[in-house]
Design an enzyme around this catalytic site. Structure first.
Site, short mmCIF file in Angstrom:
data_model
loop_
_atom_site.label_atom_id
_atom_site.label_comp_id
_atom_site.label_asym_id
_atom_site.label_seq_id
_atom_site.Cartn_x
_atom_site.Cartn_y
_atom_site.Cartn_z
N LEU A 59 0.86 -1.19 0.00
CA LEU A 59 0.00 0.00 0.00
C LEU A 59 0.89 1.24 0.00
CD1 LEU A 59 -3.19 0.12 0.48
CD2 LEU A 59 -2.63 0.85 2.79
N HIS A 60 0.73 2.09 -0.99
CA HIS A 60 1.55 3.31 -0.98
C HIS A 60 0.93 4.48 -1.75
CE1 HIS A 60 2.58 1.69 -4.90
NE2 HIS A 60 2.96 2.91 -5.23
#
Ligand code: UD1
Length: 373
Positions: free
Chosen positions: A208-209
């Site tokens: 997740l980024h």
């Protein structure tokens, strides 16, 4: 003929590796690697060069960090200086990161031809910085190498002439197959995370980024709450991106007990984990495609995707940040009620060869007048 192959951020490195390998097979192609320095941590950059057998960059611009404008400006200034002293015949950019945008603009303004690998993808979501990068790069490129048929349709709709468009498949899948073969011959026990894999019959992998998911306290907390519920039945392992780490610290968000947070992993160690995962939860572009290539169930924590083939033919589904959608999909995967998917056309490990076959005669034919037809 001199080609500059550009890479800057983590998802670029796995794309230039197979292209460089294909170039190495042709004596007539001379190329230089330019690393913009957008990503600079050892485990976001250097380790990929080592593991993916990419030779050291010929130029390193050291242009990491900062806001979008600062970063893009630093890359442009650094790259312009390089092109002034060592003018290439062609600049090849990959993907959709700020380095892709910055180097294509510089090249084009210096009347150097630009080839875009992974062209034509569109999420139609201009709140995503990558969408802007994709649109601008494609607006000025001379040659387009395309990974899926929708990319071709998008570029034709935008008025590109058919002769410049080449549906070649996906260089990232070339790299995936190459590395999988290497991994099969290795002892995976050398990877610290292999003990997690061996001690859980089933597990999920998280990445997740995206700014829309991690830069906002409420969004990030909601996502973690849902992941925490999942992790009560399926332990999760989460190599955490520096951007996400910074947000978690700033918002004081704690993961659930069954979510194992670890530092970003090398390509091989990460592949060793996700290739046997029960599911992947991600907002990455590349991982949506890699999971489709290997038939692993993937839930994409986004409302849209620029890679629709991973849904229509692959194992990916868009679930956004909706708790209900994520948990419903999770139940289906746990009940083994998930699509098997198929590998899209030309995702066969030969995209880089196709690209090389296409550019070689063009470069030679146009050596005299400097024009691409
Ligand atoms: C970039 C790309 C994104 C890609 C992602 C993969 C753009 C617009 N975004 O996002 O498309 O999916 O890479 O990782 O180009 N940082 C470090 N160490 C590093 C790299 C970054 O600490 O090695 C920090 C930066 O200082 C910054 C933050 O992480 O504070 C974000 O880095 P940046 O390169 O701006 O964008 P990414 O979020 O990594």
């Amino acid at each position: 003929m001199n080609i500059f192959l550009i890479a800057g951020a983590r998802p670029n490195f796995m794309k230039i590796a197979p292209i460089a390998r294909a170039f190495d097979q042709r004596e007539t192609i001379i190329y230089k690697i330019v690393h913009t320095g957008q990503h600079y941590d050892q485990n976001m950059s250097d380790i990929f060069f080592k593991e993916l057998d990419i030779r050291q960059p010929d130029y390193h611009l050291g242009a990491g960090g900062g806001t979008h404008a600062q970063q893009t400006a630093k890359i442009m200034t650094g790259f312009e200086a390089v092109c002034e002293t060592d003018r290439p015949d062609l600049v090849m950019v990959v993907g959709d990161v700020n380095s892709t945008l910055a180097c294509s603009i510089v090249a084009k303004k210096m009347e150097i031809k630009v080839a875009h690998v992974e062209a034509g993808l569109r999420s139609f979501d201009l709140s995503m910085p990558e969408e802007i990068n994709r649109m601008v790069t494609d607006a000025i490129s001379d040659l387009f190498f395309i990974t899926e048929e929708q990319g071709m349709a998008n570029l034709l709709k935008e008025g590109k002439s058919k002769e410049k468009l080449h549906f070649v498949g996906h260089v990232m899948v070339d790299n995936l197959f190459f590395q999988l073969k290497k991994l099969a011959k290795m002892d995976s026990a050398i990877f610290p995370t292999d003990s997690f894999k061996q001690s859980h019959a089933n597990y999920g992998v998280v990445t997740l980024h995206r700014p829309s998911n991690v830069d906002n306290r409420e969004a990030l907390q909601t996502i973690f709450n849902t992941f925490s519920t999942i992790s009560e039945r399926l332990p999760l392992i989460f190599p955490i991106h520096p951007r996400t780490r910074k947000s978690m610290d700033a918002f004081n968000i704690k993961p659930g007990d069954n979510i194992k947070l670890i530092e970003p992993l090398s390509y091989m160690e990460f592949l060793n984990l996700w290739q046997d995962a029960k599911l992947v939860l991600t907002d990455s572009g590349g991982l949506q495609e890699e999971t489709t290539a290997l038939g692993i169930p993937c839930l994409t924590i986004r409302e849209n995707t620029e890679r629709p083939i991973t849904i229509t033919e692959g194992t990916n589904e868009l679930v956004g940040t909706s708790r209900e959608k994520i948990l419903n999909a999770f139940e289906n995967i746990m009940a083994n009620n998930w699509k098997n998917g198929q590998r899209p056309k030309f995702w066969d490990g030969k995209a880089s060869e196709r690209i090389t076959d296409i550019i070689q005669p063009i470069l030679f034919r146009d050596a005299g007048d400097g024009h691409f037809s």
